[in-house]
Design a protein around this motif. Structure first.
Motif, PDB file in Angstrom:
ATOM      1  N   VAL A  63       0.836  -1.197   0.000  1.00 36.01           N
ATOM      2  CA  VAL A  63       0.000   0.000   0.000  1.00 36.01           C
ATOM      3  C   VAL A  63       0.876   1.253   0.000  1.00 36.01           C
ATOM      4  CG1 VAL A  63      -1.883   1.211   1.148  1.00 36.01           C
ATOM      5  CG2 VAL A  63      -1.708  -1.282   1.352  1.00 36.01           C
ATOM      6  N   LEU A  64       0.732   2.064  -1.044  1.00 41.71           N
ATOM      7  CA  LEU A  64       1.393   3.370  -1.076  1.00 41.71           C
ATOM      8  C   LEU A  64       0.616   4.289  -0.145  1.00 41.71           C
ATOM      9  CD1 LEU A  64       1.879   3.645  -4.953  1.00 41.71           C
ATOM     10  CD2 LEU A  64       3.469   2.710  -3.254  1.00 41.71           C
ATOM     11  N   ASP A  65       1.282   4.853   0.860  1.00 46.43           N
ATOM     12  CA  ASP A  65       0.552   5.503   1.949  1.00 46.43           C
ATOM     13  C   ASP A  65       1.168   6.863   2.313  1.00 46.43           C
ATOM     14  OD1 ASP A  65      -1.322   5.848   3.924  1.00 46.43           O
ATOM     15  OD2 ASP A  65      -0.365   4.491   5.365  1.00 46.43           O
ATOM     16  N   ARG A  66       1.120   7.760   1.345  1.00 47.03           N
ATOM     17  CA  ARG A  66       1.529   9.146   1.578  1.00 47.03           C
ATOM     18  C   ARG A  66       0.405  10.064   1.071  1.00 47.03           C
ATOM     19  NH1 ARG A  66       6.233  12.824  -1.157  1.00 47.03           N
ATOM     20  NH2 ARG A  66       6.416  14.316   0.571  1.00 47.03           N
ATOM     21  N   PRO A  67      -0.764   9.981   1.700  1.00 48.59           N
ATOM     22  CA  PRO A  67      -1.950  10.637   1.153  1.00 48.59           C
ATOM     23  C   PRO A  67      -1.855  12.155   1.075  1.00 48.59           C
ATOM     24  CG  PRO A  67      -2.372   9.827   3.374  1.00 48.59           C
ATOM     25  CD  PRO A  67      -1.060   9.252   2.946  1.00 48.59           C
ATOM     26  N   ASP A  68      -1.108  12.771   1.979  1.00 51.61           N
ATOM     27  CA  ASP A  68      -1.010  14.234   1.969  1.00 51.61           C
ATOM     28  C   ASP A  68      -0.349  14.757   0.707  1.00 51.61           C
ATOM     29  OD1 ASP A  68       1.271  12.887   3.068  1.00 51.61           O
ATOM     30  OD2 ASP A  68       2.121  14.837   3.583  1.00 51.61           O
ATOM     31  N   ALA A  69       0.448  13.914   0.044  1.00 50.40           N
ATOM     32  CA  ALA A  69       1.132  14.311  -1.191  1.00 50.40           C
ATOM     33  C   ALA A  69       0.666  13.485  -2.383  1.00 50.40           C
ATOM     34  CB  ALA A  69       2.640  14.172  -1.017  1.00 50.40           C
ATOM     35  N   LEU A  70      -0.512  12.843  -2.260  1.00 49.51           N
ATOM     36  CA  LEU A  70      -1.043  11.992  -3.327  1.00 49.51           C
ATOM     37  C   LEU A  70      -0.026  10.937  -3.772  1.00 49.51           C
ATOM     38  CD1 LEU A  70      -2.971  14.607  -5.526  1.00 49.51           C
ATOM     39  CD2 LEU A  70      -3.829  13.208  -3.631  1.00 49.51           C
ATOM     40  N   ASN A  71       0.732  10.446  -2.774  1.00 51.33           N
ATOM     41  CA  ASN A  71       1.741   9.400  -2.999  1.00 51.33           C
ATOM     42  C   ASN A  71       2.864   9.833  -3.938  1.00 51.33           C
ATOM     43  OD1 ASN A  71       0.488   7.562  -1.271  1.00 51.33           O
ATOM     44  ND2 ASN A  71      -0.810   6.754  -2.900  1.00 51.33           N
ATOM     45  N   ALA A  72       3.128  11.135  -4.019  1.00 49.62           N
ATOM     46  CA  ALA A  72       4.283  11.595  -4.797  1.00 49.62           C
ATOM     47  C   ALA A  72       5.534  10.906  -4.274  1.00 49.62           C
ATOM     48  CB  ALA A  72       4.423  13.113  -4.686  1.00 49.62           C
ATOM     49  N   VAL A  73       6.374  10.456  -5.183  1.00 49.50           N
ATOM     50  CA  VAL A  73       7.537   9.650  -4.803  1.00 49.50           C
ATOM     51  C   VAL A  73       8.705  10.563  -4.432  1.00 49.50           C
ATOM     52  CG1 VAL A  73       9.109   7.807  -5.488  1.00 49.50           C
ATOM     53  CG2 VAL A  73       6.752   7.798  -6.321  1.00 49.50           C
ATOM     54  N   SER A  74       8.865  10.788  -3.152  1.00 52.30           N
ATOM     55  CA  SER A  74      10.021  11.507  -2.634  1.00 52.30           C
ATOM     56  C   SER A  74      11.196  10.547  -2.531  1.00 52.30           C
ATOM     57  CB  SER A  74       9.701  12.076  -1.252  1.00 52.30           C
ATOM     58  OG  SER A  74       9.432  11.006  -0.344  1.00 52.30           O
ATOM     59  N   THR A  75      12.354  11.079  -2.176  1.00 54.32           N
ATOM     60  CA  THR A  75      13.525  10.218  -1.976  1.00 54.32           C
ATOM     61  C   THR A  75      13.243   9.188  -0.898  1.00 54.32           C
ATOM     62  OG1 THR A  75      15.019  11.998  -2.656  1.00 54.32           O
ATOM     63  CG2 THR A  75      15.966  10.197  -1.365  1.00 54.32           C
ATOM     64  N   ALA A  76      12.633   9.618   0.201  1.00 52.77           N
ATOM     65  CA  ALA A  76      12.340   8.696   1.299  1.00 52.77           C
ATOM     66  C   ALA A  76      11.327   7.636   0.877  1.00 52.77           C
ATOM     67  CB  ALA A  76      11.814   9.472   2.506  1.00 52.77           C
ATOM     68  N   MET A  77      10.326   8.037   0.110  1.00 54.20           N
ATOM     69  CA  MET A  77       9.326   7.068  -0.304  1.00 54.20           C
ATOM     70  C   MET A  77       9.910   6.066  -1.295  1.00 54.20           C
ATOM     71  SD  MET A  77       5.418   7.646  -1.517  1.00 54.20           S
ATOM     72  CE  MET A  77       4.311   6.250  -1.693  1.00 54.20           C
ATOM     73  N   ALA A  78      10.761   6.532  -2.196  1.00 61.85           N
ATOM     74  CA  ALA A  78      11.415   5.612  -3.129  1.00 61.85           C
ATOM     75  C   ALA A  78      12.219   4.565  -2.370  1.00 61.85           C
ATOM     76  CB  ALA A  78      12.318   6.377  -4.090  1.00 61.85           C
ATOM     77  N   GLU A  79      12.949   5.019  -1.361  1.00 61.75           N
ATOM     78  CA  GLU A  79      13.741   4.076  -0.568  1.00 61.75           C
ATOM     79  C   GLU A  79      12.838   3.086   0.155  1.00 61.75           C
ATOM     80  OE1 GLU A  79      16.022   6.714   1.829  1.00 61.75           O
ATOM     81  OE2 GLU A  79      17.511   7.127   0.252  1.00 61.75           O
ATOM     82  N   ALA A  80      11.688   3.578   0.635  1.00 61.31           N
ATOM     83  CA  ALA A  80      10.751   2.695   1.332  1.00 61.31           C
ATOM     84  C   ALA A  80      10.168   1.649   0.386  1.00 61.31           C
ATOM     85  CB  ALA A  80       9.633   3.518   1.960  1.00 61.31           C
ATOM     86  N   ILE A  81       9.796   2.060  -0.818  1.00 62.90           N
ATOM     87  CA  ILE A  81       9.274   1.105  -1.804  1.00 62.90           C
ATOM     88  C   ILE A  81      10.322   0.038  -2.104  1.00 62.90           C
ATOM     89  CG2 ILE A  81       8.497   0.808  -4.194  1.00 62.90           C
ATOM     90  CD1 ILE A  81       7.312   3.660  -3.987  1.00 62.90           C
TER      91      ILE A  81
END
Length: 267
Positions: free
Chosen positions: A25-43
């Motif tokens: 589950v992509l779960d960064r709703p405040d940014a509409l799941n925009a892929v930041s550096t941190a989110m990319a690393e998490a994925i």
């Protein structure tokens, strides 16, 4: 399985008897799941953990909210990054998309809302894409001075052919779910809000099959798809051999003969 290393960014849930279906589950709703550096690393971390789990038979990639599957790269973050920082972030971004693409089991994207740029590339990295009627997909990167860098130029071209991919990428236009289905960009369109349920239903049907068979079938298809037929058939033969002498094949044949559901040993 629940991810604890990326709270608020990516999480996982298990489904079905035995938990053989894993939902990422992509779960960064405040940014509409925009892929930041941190989110990319998490994925990347989460997909690697799922790939290493021998009990997983199918993966469903979803969003925690209906407005967007993923709107692509976090351009607000990118606007603050120096060239050196952008270069340092690149391996993490490639690992995110590669992690989904290289999952050894079938993967299904359930798309609701916007799936743009890197968001659509995450969906394209899956084997099947189910979209809600209200979804919008596209690769708009050339409109902001770059190109699709999460596999889009390669994956979309392989899905729909050169001219259709070129038209989408060069114009940077968005497609409705129906248009995307007609072009072959997505595989199935369902009522708005139903993509996740349909994807989980399909994943459950897939996960009922042999785990050895599923992994080897995907391996044969992926490795052979860009080779000539003779080479592809050699890969298929090698993957067939991995199944033919497996515990799963013995159980599958026995279950068929005994008219009962198989109890897959998964080896």
């Amino acid at each position: 399985m629940t991810s604890t290393d990326a709270p608020g960014l990516v999480r996982t849930e298990r489904h079905g008897e035995g938990g053989h279906v894993v939902e990422i589950v992509l779960d960064r709703p405040d940014a509409l799941n925009a892929v930041s550096t941190a989110m990319a690393e998490a994925i990347g971390r989460v997909s690697a953990a799922v790939a290493a789990d021998p009990d997983v038979r199918c993966v469903v990639l979803t969003s925690s909210q209906a407005r967007a599957f993923c709107v692509g790269a976090d351009l607000k973050e990118r606007n603050t990054m120096s060239d050196a920082e952008l270069v340092r972030a690149r391996p993490g971004n490639r690992a995110a998309y590669g992690g989904i693409l290289d999952l050894p089991v079938p993967a299904i994207a359930a798309v609701e809302g916007f799936a743009l740029g890197g968001g659509f590339e995450l969906a394209l990295s899956c084997d099947l894409i189910i979209a809600g009627e209200g979804a919008a997909v596209g690769l708009p990167e050339v409109s902001v001075g770059v190109i699709p860098g999460g596999g889009g130029t390669q994956l979309l071209t392989r899905r729909v052919g050169w001219s259709r991919a070129a038209s989408m990428i060069f114009t940077a236009r968005r497609l409705t779910a129906a248009q995307a289905r007609d072009l072959g960009c997505v595989d199935e369109v369902v009522a708005t809000g139903s993509a996740r349920a349909r994807a989980l239903e399909l994943a459950s049907a897939i996960a009922a099959n042999s785990p050895v068979g599923l992994r080897q079938a995907k391996r044969a298809m992926r490795l052979g798809s860009d080779l000539d037929l003779t080479a592809g058939l050699e890969i298929e033969d090698n993957c067939w051999r991995q199944t033919a002498f497996s515990g799963d094949r013995a159980e599958g044949v026995a279950a068929f003969a005994e008219k009962r559901p198989p109890r897959w040993p998964g080896r």
